[in-house]
Write a protein that holds these residues in place. Structure first.
Motif, PDB file in Angstrom:
ATOM      1  N   ILE A  36     -15.577 -73.645 -16.024  1.00  0.00           N
ATOM      2  CA  ILE A  36     -15.325 -72.224 -15.758  1.00  0.00           C
ATOM      3  C   ILE A  36     -16.363 -71.772 -14.736  1.00  0.00           C
ATOM      4  CG2 ILE A  36     -15.224 -69.904 -16.725  1.00  0.00           C
ATOM      5  CD1 ILE A  36     -14.519 -71.149 -19.411  1.00  0.00           C
ATOM      6  N   PRO A  37     -15.974 -71.714 -13.445  1.00  0.00           N
ATOM      7  CA  PRO A  37     -16.941 -71.296 -12.425  1.00  0.00           C
ATOM      8  C   PRO A  37     -17.225 -69.793 -12.398  1.00  0.00           C
ATOM      9  CG  PRO A  37     -15.044 -72.388 -11.414  1.00  0.00           C
ATOM     10  CD  PRO A  37     -14.770 -72.239 -12.867  1.00  0.00           C
ATOM     11  N   GLY A  38     -16.289 -68.964 -12.890  1.00  0.00           N
ATOM     12  CA  GLY A  38     -16.527 -67.527 -12.797  1.00  0.00           C
ATOM     13  C   GLY A  38     -15.646 -66.704 -13.705  1.00  0.00           C
ATOM     14  N   LYS A  39     -15.999 -65.436 -13.786  1.00  0.00           N
ATOM     15  CA  LYS A  39     -15.278 -64.454 -14.595  1.00  0.00           C
ATOM     16  C   LYS A  39     -14.757 -63.397 -13.638  1.00  0.00           C
ATOM     17  CE  LYS A  39     -16.129 -62.078 -18.922  1.00  0.00           C
ATOM     18  NZ  LYS A  39     -17.147 -61.751 -19.920  1.00  0.00           N
ATOM     19  N   CYS A  40     -13.577 -62.853 -13.909  1.00  0.00           N
ATOM     20  CA  CYS A  40     -13.018 -61.831 -13.029  1.00  0.00           C
ATOM     21  C   CYS A  40     -12.035 -60.969 -13.813  1.00  0.00           C
ATOM     22  CB  CYS A  40     -12.326 -62.482 -11.831  1.00  0.00           C
ATOM     23  SG  CYS A  40     -11.006 -63.609 -12.283  1.00  0.00           S
ATOM     24  N   ALA A  41     -11.462 -60.006 -13.140  1.00  0.00           N
ATOM     25  CA  ALA A  41     -10.432 -59.162 -13.735  1.00  0.00           C
ATOM     26  C   ALA A  41      -9.205 -59.213 -12.837  1.00  0.00           C
ATOM     27  CB  ALA A  41     -10.924 -57.731 -13.863  1.00  0.00           C
ATOM     28  N   GLU A  42      -8.061 -59.319 -13.450  1.00  0.00           N
ATOM     29  CA  GLU A  42      -6.807 -59.344 -12.701  1.00  0.00           C
ATOM     30  C   GLU A  42      -5.822 -58.427 -13.406  1.00  0.00           C
ATOM     31  OE1 GLU A  42      -3.846 -62.820 -12.205  1.00  0.00           O
ATOM     32  OE2 GLU A  42      -5.311 -63.002 -10.579  1.00  0.00           O
ATOM     33  N   LYS A  43      -5.345 -57.446 -12.660  1.00  0.00           N
ATOM     34  CA  LYS A  43      -4.412 -56.445 -13.206  1.00  0.00           C
ATOM     35  C   LYS A  43      -5.006 -55.752 -14.434  1.00  0.00           C
ATOM     36  CE  LYS A  43      -0.400 -58.943 -11.542  1.00  0.00           C
ATOM     37  NZ  LYS A  43       0.836 -59.632 -11.867  1.00  0.00           N
ATOM     38  N   GLY A  44      -6.312 -55.491 -14.388  1.00  0.00           N
ATOM     39  CA  GLY A  44      -6.993 -54.779 -15.463  1.00  0.00           C
ATOM     40  C   GLY A  44      -7.307 -55.623 -16.685  1.00  0.00           C
ATOM     41  N   LYS A  45      -7.006 -56.913 -16.643  1.00  0.00           N
ATOM     42  CA  LYS A  45      -7.278 -57.790 -17.779  1.00  0.00           C
ATOM     43  C   LYS A  45      -8.448 -58.706 -17.450  1.00  0.00           C
ATOM     44  CE  LYS A  45      -2.752 -58.209 -19.910  1.00  0.00           C
ATOM     45  NZ  LYS A  45      -1.735 -59.180 -20.361  1.00  0.00           N
ATOM     46  N   GLU A  46      -9.242 -58.995 -18.479  1.00  0.00           N
ATOM     47  CA  GLU A  46     -10.346 -59.927 -18.317  1.00  0.00           C
ATOM     48  C   GLU A  46      -9.774 -61.336 -18.134  1.00  0.00           C
ATOM     49  OE1 GLU A  46     -14.405 -61.257 -20.659  1.00  0.00           O
ATOM     50  OE2 GLU A  46     -12.740 -60.445 -21.808  1.00  0.00           O
ATOM     51  N   CYS A  47     -10.276 -62.034 -17.119  1.00  0.00           N
ATOM     52  CA  CYS A  47      -9.801 -63.384 -16.814  1.00  0.00           C
ATOM     53  C   CYS A  47     -10.978 -64.282 -16.477  1.00  0.00           C
ATOM     54  CB  CYS A  47      -8.850 -63.359 -15.616  1.00  0.00           C
ATOM     55  SG  CYS A  47      -7.346 -62.423 -15.885  1.00  0.00           S
ATOM     56  N   PHE A  48     -10.694 -65.574 -16.464  1.00  0.00           N
ATOM     57  CA  PHE A  48     -11.672 -66.558 -16.026  1.00  0.00           C
ATOM     58  C   PHE A  48     -11.067 -67.378 -14.904  1.00  0.00           C
ATOM     59  CE2 PHE A  48     -13.210 -65.931 -20.378  1.00  0.00           C
ATOM     60  CZ  PHE A  48     -14.562 -65.753 -20.146  1.00  0.00           C
ATOM     61  N   GLU A  49     -11.903 -67.693 -13.932  1.00  0.00           N
ATOM     62  CA  GLU A  49     -11.497 -68.687 -12.946  1.00  0.00           C
ATOM     63  C   GLU A  49     -11.824 -70.028 -13.591  1.00  0.00           C
ATOM     64  OE1 GLU A  49     -12.657 -70.431  -8.561  1.00  0.00           O
ATOM     65  OE2 GLU A  49     -13.689 -68.660  -9.302  1.00  0.00           O
ATOM     66  N   VAL A  50     -10.850 -70.910 -13.640  1.00  0.00           N
ATOM     67  CA  VAL A  50     -11.073 -72.213 -14.252  1.00  0.00           C
ATOM     68  C   VAL A  50     -10.768 -73.311 -13.251  1.00  0.00           C
ATOM     69  CG1 VAL A  50     -10.615 -71.407 -16.593  1.00  0.00           C
ATOM     70  CG2 VAL A  50      -8.759 -72.313 -15.253  1.00  0.00           C
ATOM     71  N   SER A  51     -11.520 -74.392 -13.341  1.00  0.00           N
ATOM     72  CA  SER A  51     -11.217 -75.556 -12.518  1.00  0.00           C
ATOM     73  C   SER A  51     -10.554 -76.584 -13.422  1.00  0.00           C
ATOM     74  CB  SER A  51     -12.474 -76.116 -11.857  1.00  0.00           C
ATOM     75  OG  SER A  51     -13.404 -76.511 -12.821  1.00  0.00           O
TER      76      SER A  51
END
Length: 118
Positions: A36-51
């Protein structure tokens, strides 16, 4: 087309892993999520960038946080621990030392007085 389909396939596999989590270790099912390289938000939801690891050429994608939490909470714990360590390391950086070739203020004042008197 692959930019849309491959992340969906990876999410589907992660959902399957989450559903089979209790028996997956006994069955030898391999988790496709690598890091998991990073954390972000997409369309108001908490998300993770995953490899991803070995996922038909897909390197990384954005996945809803609740899915990652249910499938592999240990990866989130690793991510949060790594971020905490980075924060500590960045917080305690030593200040650079002042240059030793600076002339003391008193000496500068003395030189200026000499110029003013002449």
């Amino acid at each position: 087309m692959d930019e849309y389909i491959l992340p969906k396939i990876a999410e589907r596999d992660l959902r399957r892993f989450a559903n089979l989590r209790s028996t997956s270790s006994n069955l030898g099912i391999h988790l496709p999520l690598d890091d998991i390289p990073g954390k972000c938000a997409e369309k108001g939801k908490e998300c993770f960038e995953v490899s991803w690891e070995e996922c038909d050429g897909l390197k990384s994608s954005i996945v809803p946080a609740e899915l990652v939490k249910s499938a592999c909470p240990e990866k989130i714990a690793e991510f949060e621990e790594r971020k905490a360590q980075e924060k500590i390391q960045n917080h305690w950086k030593p200040r650079p030392k002042k240059s030793s070739n600076r002339v003391p203020l008193a000496e500068i004042d003395k030189q200026l007085q000499q110029y003013c008197l002449t």
